[in-house]
Design a protein around this motif. Structure first.
Motif, PDB file in Angstrom:
ATOM      1  N   PHE A  39       0.825  -1.197   0.000  1.00 42.59           N
ATOM      2  CA  PHE A  39       0.000   0.000   0.000  1.00 42.59           C
ATOM      3  C   PHE A  39       0.866   1.257   0.000  1.00 42.59           C
ATOM      4  O   PHE A  39       0.442   2.311  -0.463  1.00 42.59           O
ATOM      5  CB  PHE A  39      -0.938   0.030   1.213  1.00 42.59           C
ATOM      6  N   ALA A  40       2.095   1.134   0.529  1.00 40.63           N
ATOM      7  CA  ALA A  40       3.011   2.275   0.610  1.00 40.63           C
ATOM      8  C   ALA A  40       4.406   1.827   0.211  1.00 40.63           C
ATOM      9  O   ALA A  40       4.770   0.664   0.373  1.00 40.63           O
ATOM     10  CB  ALA A  40       3.028   2.848   2.034  1.00 40.63           C
ATOM     11  N   PRO A  41       5.222   2.749  -0.311  1.00 40.41           N
ATOM     12  CA  PRO A  41       6.621   2.418  -0.602  1.00 40.41           C
ATOM     13  C   PRO A  41       7.446   2.372   0.677  1.00 40.41           C
ATOM     14  O   PRO A  41       6.973   2.726   1.762  1.00 40.41           O
ATOM     15  CB  PRO A  41       7.060   3.563  -1.516  1.00 40.41           C
ATOM     16  N   TRP A  42       8.694   1.953   0.536  1.00 42.00           N
ATOM     17  CA  TRP A  42       9.623   1.916   1.662  1.00 42.00           C
ATOM     18  C   TRP A  42      10.275   3.274   1.904  1.00 42.00           C
ATOM     19  O   TRP A  42      10.905   3.483   2.933  1.00 42.00           O
ATOM     20  CB  TRP A  42      10.732   0.900   1.392  1.00 42.00           C
ATOM     21  N   SER A  43      10.155   4.178   0.940  1.00 41.94           N
ATOM     22  CA  SER A  43      10.809   5.477   1.013  1.00 41.94           C
ATOM     23  C   SER A  43      10.027   6.471   0.162  1.00 41.94           C
ATOM     24  O   SER A  43       9.457   6.088  -0.870  1.00 41.94           O
ATOM     25  CB  SER A  43      12.247   5.381   0.502  1.00 41.94           C
ATOM     26  N   GLU A  44      10.004   7.729   0.591  1.00 44.73           N
ATOM     27  CA  GLU A  44       9.356   8.742  -0.243  1.00 44.73           C
ATOM     28  C   GLU A  44      10.062   8.892  -1.582  1.00 44.73           C
ATOM     29  O   GLU A  44       9.452   9.306  -2.571  1.00 44.73           O
ATOM     30  CB  GLU A  44       9.322  10.077   0.507  1.00 44.73           C
ATOM     31  N   ARG A  45      11.343   8.562  -1.650  1.00 43.36           N
ATOM     32  CA  ARG A  45      12.077   8.643  -2.911  1.00 43.36           C
ATOM     33  C   ARG A  45      11.573   7.612  -3.917  1.00 43.36           C
ATOM     34  O   ARG A  45      11.682   7.818  -5.121  1.00 43.36           O
ATOM     35  CB  ARG A  45      13.581   8.444  -2.674  1.00 43.36           C
ATOM     36  N   GLN A  46      11.073   6.489  -3.435  1.00 43.87           N
ATOM     37  CA  GLN A  46      10.543   5.475  -4.354  1.00 43.87           C
ATOM     38  C   GLN A  46       9.248   5.970  -5.003  1.00 43.87           C
ATOM     39  O   GLN A  46       9.055   5.830  -6.200  1.00 43.87           O
ATOM     40  CB  GLN A  46      10.327   4.162  -3.608  1.00 43.87           C
TER      41      GLN A  46
END
Length: 324
Positions: A39-46
């Motif tokens: 549902f969410a990435p591991w990092s905002e950069r992803q």
């Protein structure tokens, strides 16, 4: 012979680009594909996290590749919904779809607002979900009251052969536990001795089916560029359990990953510009006894990776007994 597949990371790449990548991978000679379900990435950069089940229908319909997904039933997903979704794909694409069932990560599951259980409870919940899904795949009407609740559920459209339910494990203990129910095992790249211990525990406990491995790697024509990609995109994914299980937001992962050294990244990701050396490393991992190996380039641009590995790596792997 080991099949070499492509891993599609929904956390990192827009689903349209991921679809193009698996189509390109088939043309380049890859023999299979799999994807994440976050549902969410591991990092905002992803910066991404498309819905895996929408994408899987498109990917299966526009390629001939066998394909799987890693899923966590029990909190974000009710097991009856996963039974229905997986049965539908298996009915539409016979023999080409599998689903790996794990206990999940808080980063994805907290969205329901329910309490994040401890690991023993999550493991028990997973086993209940597996039993519910298997019963539904067998055409039974299921009512269940436990860590999950099911009321008179039945899956009406069933495949002739149910999809394989695979056990994901990174530890000896989890691999041993999965042997009681799984149709196969999937794990991630670790030191060779750890991989032998994990796969050995699964087999020694009676585990059946194929052994599969997901390999995180970062390739670029320049070594420094390959390291920069790995550091930017995957440094937040270098922490072992329970950190990776329990941290709850991409922002929190970014904070704890701020000062990760390159040596720690290299402990999780195969980094390099030398395709020959990367081929040797992949072959060494496959030689542990894996029937399937899925390559996950941790960069966000997959075209160059797919083309380079299709032209230079897959033929070399085939020469040493690893087939695309």
């Amino acid at each position: 012979m080991t099949t070499i597949g492509l891993h599609a990371s929904h956390e990192q790449v827009h689903p349209t680009a991921l679809l193009s990548a698996v189509q390109r991978a088939q043309e380049a000679g890859f023999g299979a594909a799999m994807c994440s379900d976050h549902f969410a990435p591991w990092s905002e950069r992803q910066g991404h996290s498309g819905f895996a089940w929408s994408w899987l229908g498109a990917a299966l319909a526009t390629t001939d590749l066998p394909m799987g997904v890693v899923n966590a039933p029990g909190q974000r997903y009710h097991p009856a919904i996963i039974a229905q979704a997986s049965a539908t794909l298996a009915a539409m694409f016979p023999g080409r779809f599998w689903v790996a069932l794990g206990s999940g990560e808080n980063a994805n599951e907290h969205i329901t607002g329910d309490r994040w259980p401890d690991k023993p409870t999550r493991d028990a919940r997973l086993r209940e979900c597996v039993d519910v899904i298997r019963a539904l795949h067998a055409g039974e009407e299921v009512t269940h009251h436990g860590l999950v609740t099911v009321d008179r559920a039945r899956v009406w459209t069933l495949p002739e052969v149910p999809p394989l339910l695979i056990g994901p494990a990174v530890s000896v203990e989890t691999a041993r536990a999965h042997a009681a129910w799984a149709d196969g095992l999937i794990t991630t790249n670790q030191p060779i001795e750890k991989l032998r211990a994990v796969t050995g525990a699964y087999r020694d406990a009676g585990g059946r089916g194929d052994l599969a491995l997901q390999v995180h790697l970062s390739w670029a024509p320049d070594e420094e560029a390959a390291m920069a990609i790995a550091r930017d995109q995957w440094r937040t994914n270098t922490y072992p359990p329970p950190v990776c299980w329990d941290v709850d937001t991409p922002q929190a992962f970014d904070i704890i990953g701020e000062h990760v050294p390159d040596s720690q990244v290299r402990g999780t990701v195969l980094v390099g510009s030398d395709l020959g050396r990367l081929t040797e490393q992949i072959a060494e991992l496959a030689d542990v006894g894996f029937e399937q190996v899925y390559l996950h380039h941790v960069g966000q641009h997959l075209e160059g990776f797919v083309d380079a590995f299709g032209e230079h790596v897959l033929p070399q792997l085939s020469d040493v007994g690893v087939a695309a």
